[in-house]
Design a protein around this motif. Sequence first.
Motif, PDB file in Angstrom:
ATOM      1  N   ILE A 391      52.745  41.992  33.898  1.00 10.26           N
ATOM      2  CA  ILE A 391      51.603  41.405  34.612  1.00 10.26           C
ATOM      3  C   ILE A 391      51.382  42.135  35.935  1.00 10.26           C
ATOM      4  CG2 ILE A 391      50.697  39.323  35.701  1.00 10.26           C
ATOM      5  CD1 ILE A 391      52.331  37.695  33.692  1.00 10.26           C
ATOM      6  N   ALA A 392      52.470  42.397  36.677  1.00  9.97           N
ATOM      7  CA  ALA A 392      52.363  43.041  37.987  1.00  9.97           C
ATOM      8  C   ALA A 392      51.807  44.455  37.873  1.00  9.97           C
ATOM      9  CB  ALA A 392      53.725  43.071  38.668  1.00  9.97           C
ATOM     10  N   VAL A 393      52.267  45.191  36.864  1.00  9.61           N
ATOM     11  CA  VAL A 393      51.771  46.564  36.673  1.00  9.61           C
ATOM     12  C   VAL A 393      50.294  46.540  36.311  1.00  9.61           C
ATOM     13  CG1 VAL A 393      51.925  48.603  35.192  1.00  9.61           C
ATOM     14  CG2 VAL A 393      54.013  47.548  36.079  1.00  9.61           C
ATOM     15  N   PHE A 394      49.908  45.630  35.447  1.00 15.43           N
ATOM     16  CA  PHE A 394      48.496  45.538  35.060  1.00 15.43           C
ATOM     17  C   PHE A 394      47.632  45.196  36.269  1.00 15.43           C
ATOM     18  CE2 PHE A 394      44.767  43.218  33.558  1.00 15.43           C
ATOM     19  CZ  PHE A 394      44.265  44.105  32.615  1.00 15.43           C
ATOM     20  N   VAL A 395      48.049  44.213  37.041  1.00 14.46           N
ATOM     21  CA  VAL A 395      47.297  43.825  38.237  1.00 14.46           C
ATOM     22  C   VAL A 395      47.180  45.007  39.199  1.00 14.46           C
ATOM     23  CG1 VAL A 395      47.406  42.400  40.319  1.00 14.46           C
ATOM     24  CG2 VAL A 395      47.815  41.366  38.086  1.00 14.46           C
ATOM     25  N   SER A 396      48.249  45.786  39.324  1.00 17.68           N
ATOM     26  CA  SER A 396      48.220  46.953  40.213  1.00 17.68           C
ATOM     27  C   SER A 396      47.268  48.020  39.697  1.00 17.68           C
ATOM     28  CB  SER A 396      49.631  47.528  40.364  1.00 17.68           C
ATOM     29  OG  SER A 396      50.530  46.572  40.897  1.00 17.68           O
ATOM     30  N   LEU A 397      47.285  48.250  38.379  1.00 16.25           N
ATOM     31  CA  LEU A 397      46.445  49.304  37.795  1.00 16.25           C
ATOM     32  C   LEU A 397      44.957  48.994  37.898  1.00 16.25           C
ATOM     33  CD1 LEU A 397      48.502  50.237  34.600  1.00 16.25           C
ATOM     34  CD2 LEU A 397      48.274  51.557  36.713  1.00 16.25           C
ATOM     35  N   ILE A 398      44.591  47.723  37.869  1.00 18.45           N
ATOM     36  CA  ILE A 398      43.162  47.381  37.940  1.00 18.45           C
ATOM     37  C   ILE A 398      42.701  47.208  39.397  1.00 18.45           C
ATOM     38  CG2 ILE A 398      43.202  46.289  35.675  1.00 18.45           C
ATOM     39  CD1 ILE A 398      43.083  43.569  37.118  1.00 18.45           C
ATOM     40  N   GLY A 399      43.579  47.505  40.340  1.00 15.84           N
ATOM     41  CA  GLY A 399      43.183  47.473  41.740  1.00 15.84           C
ATOM     42  C   GLY A 399      43.187  46.107  42.388  1.00 15.84           C
ATOM     43  N   ARG A 400      43.957  45.163  41.852  1.00 18.08           N
ATOM     44  CA  ARG A 400      44.016  43.818  42.435  1.00 18.08           C
ATOM     45  C   ARG A 400      45.372  43.539  43.085  1.00 18.08           C
ATOM     46  NH1 ARG A 400      38.892  42.982  43.257  1.00 18.08           N
ATOM     47  NH2 ARG A 400      37.634  42.975  41.346  1.00 18.08           N
ATOM     48  N   SER A 401      46.028  44.586  43.482  1.00 16.44           N
ATOM     49  CA  SER A 401      47.321  44.416  44.142  1.00 16.44           C
ATOM     50  C   SER A 401      47.162  43.663  45.463  1.00 16.44           C
ATOM     51  CB  SER A 401      47.941  45.788  44.407  1.00 16.44           C
ATOM     52  OG  SER A 401      49.230  45.678  44.934  1.00 16.44           O
ATOM     53  N   LEU A 402      48.210  42.952  45.864  1.00 15.35           N
ATOM     54  CA  LEU A 402      48.263  42.204  47.126  1.00 15.35           C
ATOM     55  C   LEU A 402      47.311  41.010  47.171  1.00 15.35           C
ATOM     56  CD1 LEU A 402      48.518  45.125  49.741  1.00 15.35           C
ATOM     57  CD2 LEU A 402      50.276  43.421  49.260  1.00 15.35           C
ATOM     58  N   SER A 403      46.863  40.526  46.021  1.00 18.50           N
ATOM     59  CA  SER A 403      45.973  39.361  46.022  1.00 18.50           C
ATOM     60  C   SER A 403      46.631  38.145  46.668  1.00 18.50           C
ATOM     61  CB  SER A 403      45.560  39.012  44.588  1.00 18.50           C
ATOM     62  OG  SER A 403      44.776  40.040  44.035  1.00 18.50           O
ATOM     63  N   TRP A 404      47.956  38.136  46.684  1.00 14.59           N
ATOM     64  CA  TRP A 404      48.717  37.020  47.238  1.00 14.59           C
ATOM     65  C   TRP A 404      49.020  37.209  48.729  1.00 14.59           C
ATOM     66  CZ3 TRP A 404      52.516  40.056  48.906  1.00 14.59           C
ATOM     67  CH2 TRP A 404      52.793  41.217  48.172  1.00 14.59           C
ATOM     68  N   TYR A 405      48.643  38.327  49.317  1.00 13.58           N
ATOM     69  CA  TYR A 405      49.046  38.639  50.689  1.00 13.58           C
ATOM     70  C   TYR A 405      48.518  37.597  51.682  1.00 13.58           C
ATOM     71  CZ  TYR A 405      50.180  41.687  54.665  1.00 13.58           C
ATOM     72  OH  TYR A 405      50.709  42.214  55.820  1.00 13.58           O
ATOM     73  N   ASN A 406      47.305  37.141  51.438  1.00 17.95           N
ATOM     74  CA  ASN A 406      46.705  36.120  52.294  1.00 17.95           C
ATOM     75  C   ASN A 406      46.840  34.717  51.705  1.00 17.95           C
ATOM     76  OD1 ASN A 406      45.237  35.108  54.516  1.00 17.95           O
ATOM     77  ND2 ASN A 406      43.325  35.210  53.361  1.00 17.95           N
ATOM     78  N   HIS A 407      47.344  34.643  50.471  1.00 22.49           N
ATOM     79  CA  HIS A 407      47.491  33.354  49.789  1.00 22.49           C
ATOM     80  C   HIS A 407      48.815  33.424  49.028  1.00 22.49           C
ATOM     81  CE1 HIS A 407      43.078  33.298  50.341  1.00 22.49           C
ATOM     82  NE2 HIS A 407      43.125  34.508  49.828  1.00 22.49           N
ATOM     83  N   PHE A 408      49.927  33.171  49.709  1.00 26.95           N
ATOM     84  CA  PHE A 408      51.231  33.436  49.102  1.00 26.95           C
ATOM     85  C   PHE A 408      51.452  32.674  47.805  1.00 26.95           C
ATOM     86  CE2 PHE A 408      55.701  32.338  48.486  1.00 26.95           C
ATOM     87  CZ  PHE A 408      56.211  33.608  48.277  1.00 26.95           C
ATOM     88  N   TYR A 409      50.980  31.436  47.734  1.00 25.29           N
ATOM     89  CA  TYR A 409      51.259  30.642  46.544  1.00 25.29           C
ATOM     90  C   TYR A 409      50.526  31.143  45.305  1.00 25.29           C
ATOM     91  CZ  TYR A 409      54.157  27.470  49.128  1.00 25.29           C
ATOM     92  OH  TYR A 409      55.188  26.946  49.866  1.00 25.29           O
ATOM     93  N   VAL A 410      49.612  32.089  45.484  1.00 21.70           N
ATOM     94  CA  VAL A 410      49.029  32.769  44.321  1.00 21.70           C
ATOM     95  C   VAL A 410      50.123  33.498  43.551  1.00 21.70           C
ATOM     96  CG1 VAL A 410      47.494  34.649  43.607  1.00 21.70           C
ATOM     97  CG2 VAL A 410      46.723  32.982  45.299  1.00 21.70           C
ATOM     98  N   SER A 411      51.050  34.118  44.279  1.00 26.56           N
ATOM     99  CA  SER A 411      52.148  34.834  43.616  1.00 26.56           C
ATOM    100  C   SER A 411      53.045  33.878  42.848  1.00 26.56           C
ATOM    101  CB  SER A 411      52.965  35.617  44.647  1.00 26.56           C
ATOM    102  OG  SER A 411      53.605  34.745  45.550  1.00 26.56           O
ATOM    103  N   VAL A 412      53.275  32.684  43.409  1.00 23.38           N
ATOM    104  CA  VAL A 412      54.094  31.692  42.718  1.00 23.38           C
ATOM    105  C   VAL A 412      53.394  31.230  41.443  1.00 23.38           C
ATOM    106  CG1 VAL A 412      55.180  29.427  42.906  1.00 23.38           C
ATOM    107  CG2 VAL A 412      55.130  30.946  44.893  1.00 23.38           C
TER     108      VAL A 412
END
Length: 829
Positions: A391-412
């Motif tokens: 999931i993390a690699v896919f999110v990174s490849l489509i340019g959506r990395s760090l989506s949780w940076y401003n919303h930490f619980y998104v990562s959870v």
Amino acid sequence: MEWASESAAVRRHRVGGERRDGPAAAPQPGREALAPEPPADAGGGGARTRKRSAGGDASRGAGTGLSEARAALGLALYLLALRALVQLSLQQLVLRGAAGRPGDFDARQARDYLEHITSIGPRTTGSPENEILTVHYLLEQIKLIEVQSSSLHRISVDVQRPTGSFSIDFLGGFTSYYDNITNVVVKLEPRDGAQHAVLANCHFDSVANSPGPENPWLVQAYVSAAKHPFASVVAQEVFQSGIIPSDTDFRIYRDFGNIPGIDLAFIENGYIYHTKYDTADRILTDSIQRAGDNILAVLKYLATSDVLPSSSKYRHGHMVFFDVLGLFVIAYPSRVGSIINYMVVTAAVLYLGKKWLRPKQKTGNYTKDFFCGLGITLVSWFTSLVTVLIIAVFVSLIGRSLSWYNHFYVSVCLYGTAAAAKIILIHTLAKRFYYVNASDRYLGEVFFDISLFVHCVSLTALTSQGLCSAFISAVWVAFPLLTKFCTRKDFKQHGAQGKFIALYLSGMFVPYLYTLYLIWAVFEMFTPILGRSGTEIPPDVVLASILAGCTMILSSYFINFIYLARSTKRTMLSLTLVCVVTFLLVCSGAFFPYSSHPASPKPKRVFLQHMTRTFHDLDGNVVKRDSGIWINGFDYTGMSHITPHIPEINESIRAHCEENAPLCGFPWYLPVHFLIRKNWYLPAPEVSPGNPAHFRLVSKEQTPWDSIKLTFEATGPSHMSFYIRTHEGSTLSQWSLGNGTPVTSKGGDYFVFYSHGLQASAWRFWIEVQVLEERPEGMVTVAIAAHHLSGEEKRSSQLDALKDKFPDWTFPSAWVHASGHNCIDARSP
């Protein structure tokens, strides 16, 4: 015979199946009640069977009949309650109120000092703001303190301007040279003098950072004196491992002065560290009071300690130390910790060994089921990790990395739920298709023992490696083992009913609460760092891995509930639904990584450097000269979020590496070139700073030991970087910097960082090159970069115009560069 070995609930399940599948005669209720139920102890014979029904469906035991809804809700509320307790404990780290008695630390006065110093403006080393205005203010305040001080004490002030050099392995390794840097030293002592001293040190041109002490007597001093302790050997060992790319100012005293000490720092809200938001008003007065109380109390304790005169006798050895929710600190020697750890291991081995060594007719297939269950647990963890990484690699490849940076619980919600769902899925499949007719109580027992075994192995490994952090694994073995002994009787008699669950969760209170407390600290430090960790490390992969690891730890003693519960379908469905919805929202760009919100800013860091480069050949002729604005984004997203706002910064202006020049021919301020390989170069007119750098080769001579000694001289702004690349057939043998032994940076080039105060002579240094074979391209390439970091020289009209285009959720740091590259051969000048 087989029927009698199953629990009543198993038979009810089978009877129900027969009623559905065919006209088989159902047993009478009275007979069902008389059938013996297998003991909960895994040692009881006949606790399980693998026989399947004629229709191919696996009939399984459901002896305890634990409700899925109650189990899931109970565990969720339990973890949320523990998280609330952690949050409550963190609140007391920030005090309410001010100083009390005279002589106590006064945060309001400290804030006045802080605000006055920060109001001076940026205070880079070598600038008048730092070297004159700040120093003058400090001396004024020290004079006022001297006037108000007791006649029993004497205060003396020494303004130093030292020159020196040292090498450091931070960021791949580099050498630092400082010249005429201003230090203000204040000495407080009795009128008749003192033979020993304690140094309290900080610097006024930037902020402090990171971990803790190694010396047992210093740890004990902190334990005894600190009013509001917050310390852990875990943080110390994490920093020492190099996992976090950081270092501390204390290392100079430790490595070069052989002086023990304690390093203290604020760790909260690293999102604004070294940005425009890192201002005095964001530091709570209560936080200043807390830090001041601790520092003053520890200083007083050390200064009056009987150990101070002979502190060298107490320097050896390590300490296990950790605070308990900020209330107090537990500390003991690591050798004592090893004894405790091995005692805990011994107790666990005796508990497990008793089951493994029982006669087979009593244990049934316990040993086989245990190791099969261990394999299933490891498979569940491995597949859980693989799932979140995909999931993390896919999110990174489509340019959506760090989506949780401003919303930490998104990562959870994205990675935590995926990890938990996969673990539950694997165990549910094992329960459904492998442990076919086994009693739920039996399986609950087996998987509790497996979790205990895994933590026991971890404890043994960490202790054998001499890591003080092994105390965490000891907690995860000792408390569950005690809980097992306390709940065993009730579980054997009644199964997983209310009393058992209450006792079980109460017994797990300490390991789970403390682990959540540590997890908070881990994410408090790591999450902001992932926003400035460079363009080469996918932050989603790192965070997903950490969350998967946390999920494995937190789920370890809850895996047995999967086997105790009647079903896990709704739990898996709920977790999967949360993960899928979050995944779709992330992919759609619903969560923007950055924020300029005044209450909680999380800016994107960008470095803009207007530079002019000049490249020379062996004869000193200019072979290339260019100028432009060099752009570096400090996180994995690069310029993807910037391009819509500033179209000229796009992939068409990606910077190209000058393969024959050290560090790709770019004027790196620090050697982070291996972390930031994606950068952009926007052509711009030449920049001509008022204080340009002058760099020349003073002499080149043959030494008696057949090396070439090159002496250089450089003048320029307060900050410069010097780079060296040796060519094939040549090696750098020694130089006049550091301890005399050249230190390479990552990639093989040499990096020297130079800084000077207001008054400094020309920087003169030499290097020696051993030439094994003369080659046409020469023996070495050297380069120098001048960094104009203060005053009007740091600005240019083009730089200001570009900087103004950046959106408010960014923090563009800008300054001017000028650099030159020269090739030198082995021939006589």
